[in-house]
Design an enzyme around this catalytic site. Structure first.
Site, PDB file in Angstrom:
ATOM      1  N   GLU A   1       0.498  -1.132  -0.057  1.00 56.49           N
ATOM      2  CA  GLU A   1       0.045   0.208  -0.450  1.00 56.49           C
ATOM      3  C   GLU A   1       1.042   1.344  -0.036  1.00 56.49           C
ATOM      4  O   GLU A   1       2.232   1.805   0.751  1.00 56.49           O
ATOM      5  CB  GLU A   1      -1.003   0.424   1.366  1.00 56.49           C
ATOM      6  CG  GLU A   1      -2.097  -1.082   1.189  1.00 56.49           C
ATOM      7  CD  GLU A   1      -3.124  -1.109   2.623  1.00 56.49           C
ATOM      8  OE1 GLU A   1      -2.644   0.161   2.895  1.00 56.49           O
ATOM      9  OE2 GLU A   1      -3.627  -2.596   2.594  1.00 56.49           O
TER      10      GLU A   1
ATOM     11  N   HIS B   1      -8.107   0.866   1.733  1.00 53.19           N
ATOM     12  CA  HIS B   1      -8.139   0.944   3.086  1.00 53.19           C
ATOM     13  C   HIS B   1      -8.370   1.853   3.654  1.00 53.19           C
ATOM     14  O   HIS B   1      -8.280   3.411   3.993  1.00 53.19           O
ATOM     15  CB  HIS B   1      -5.798   1.163   3.338  1.00 53.19           C
ATOM     16  CG  HIS B   1      -5.721   0.542   4.776  1.00 53.19           C
ATOM     17  ND1 HIS B   1      -5.022   0.325   4.690  1.00 53.19           N
ATOM     18  CD2 HIS B   1      -6.730   0.959   6.029  1.00 53.19           C
ATOM     19  CE1 HIS B   1      -4.653   0.011   6.797  1.00 53.19           C
ATOM     20  NE2 HIS B   1      -5.272   0.386   6.758  1.00 53.19           N
TER      21      HIS B   1
END
Length: 324
Positions: A264, A286
């Site tokens: 990420e 997320h």
């Protein structure tokens, strides 16, 4: 004593969130984002650092003799080298449980999307409107399943897991827990194999540790029902992504919804995008934690930790050194 407080990454909270004023003598500097290369310069005179996601490692902390406190505007503590902080008297605080309801609701939303399929049918109607699909009297393009009566398996037993169980029971679901730590037992707590084989929906709600990394791999996914769905709003890496991709491509499980990934922010060439056009797969960036309500509570508590520290108190959410 006057403090110099530096907020390293205010982009980590939404534009609607109001940052409270600190009620003590201080100077305040805020940055949208701080790269690792920025840290030492920006924190050179800071006594307090506030961060949503910017890591503070030993190589940075060694160069910041004035730093006395780090307030983490998040629950996890893995972005700070805690051992160094404890050894050098730097107080570190976090905000546990601020998104318990928020993340639990996101799990429920993903579950409804994969079982009830409202967005799939909406996209079908968009195609009909564009003339790509002919209208019909009855549509069975996507399987629709009731939520009530299904079994939800939860890996974990923290505040998010318990709130999720409460919501699921309210929907008429049966709930099973697997507690890897073994601290809890009794009604509802069963071995992992039973959670895997009995669950219609499996939700991951444990932190990423050496013990939980790749906890759900090919062997575990193969034990799930062929029409079961897997939801991970915890951390990337708990579910082995290569094994999950394989399971979905080979249709050995019914679907999956991910809010977290190993890498990420995600790269456009990430293998996970092999699944992106599948109707039984959901990928979010997320965001399960980031409702406006949760973010406001998060920043309020993160700043309150700083206030308690500045008042000479031990902050309520100070991270204590773990002793053997």
């Amino acid at each position: 004593m006057s403090h110099h407080v530096v907020f390293l990454d205010h982009e980590g909270i939404g534009p609607s969130v109001k940052v409270p004023q600190l009620p003590f003598v201080h100077t305040w500097t805020s940055y949208s984002y701080s790269s690792p290369e920025d840290l030492v310069g920006r924190l050179q005179d800071a006594t307090v650092a506030l961060t949503c996601s910017v890591p503070l490692r030993t190589e940075h902390l060694q160069q910041l003799p004035k730093l006395k406190m780090i307030s983490l505007a998040l629950t996890g503590t893995d972005i700070v080298d805690l051992d160094y902080c404890h050894e050098h008297g730097i107080v570190v605080t976090n905000v546990p449980g601020y998104a318990a309801n928020t993340v639990a609701e996101h799990v429920i939303a993903m579950m409804f999307e994969l079982l009830r399929r409202p967005s799939s049918y909406h996209r079908l109607m968009q195609k009909i409107h564009r003339g790509e699909v002919s209208p019909r009297n009855i549509y069975f393009d996507f399987r629709i399943r009731d939520v009530a009566g299904k079994t939800l398996g939860i890996i974990g037993n923290g505040v998010i897991a318990r709130r999720l169980a409460e919501l699921a029971r309210g929907l008429g679901m049966k709930v099973l827990f697997y507690d890897k730590g073994g601290e809890f037992s009794g009604t509802g707590f069963v071995p992992l194999e039973q959670v895997l084989t009995c669950s219609d929906v499996l939700s991951v709600n444990v932190p990423l540790t050496d013990e939980t990394r790749n906890m759900l791999g090919a062997r575990e996914l193969a034990q799930m029902k062929r029409d079961a769905i897997l939801i991970n709003t915890a951390r990337g890496g708990i579910v082995n992504e290569a094994a999950l991709i394989d399971a979905l491509l080979n249709e050995t499980i019914g679907g999956a919804a991910l809010d977290v990934l190993v890498n990420e922010p995600v790269d456009i060439d990430d293998p996970i995008f092999q699944l992106i056009d599948r109707d039984n797969f959901i990928l979010n960036p997320h965001v399960a934690w980031s409702s406006e309500d949760a973010m406001q509570g998060l920043i309020d508590k993160a700043l309150n930790n700083i206030v308690q520290f500045a008042n000479g108190e031990t902050p309520q959410f100070a991270i204590q050194k773990v002793t053997a």
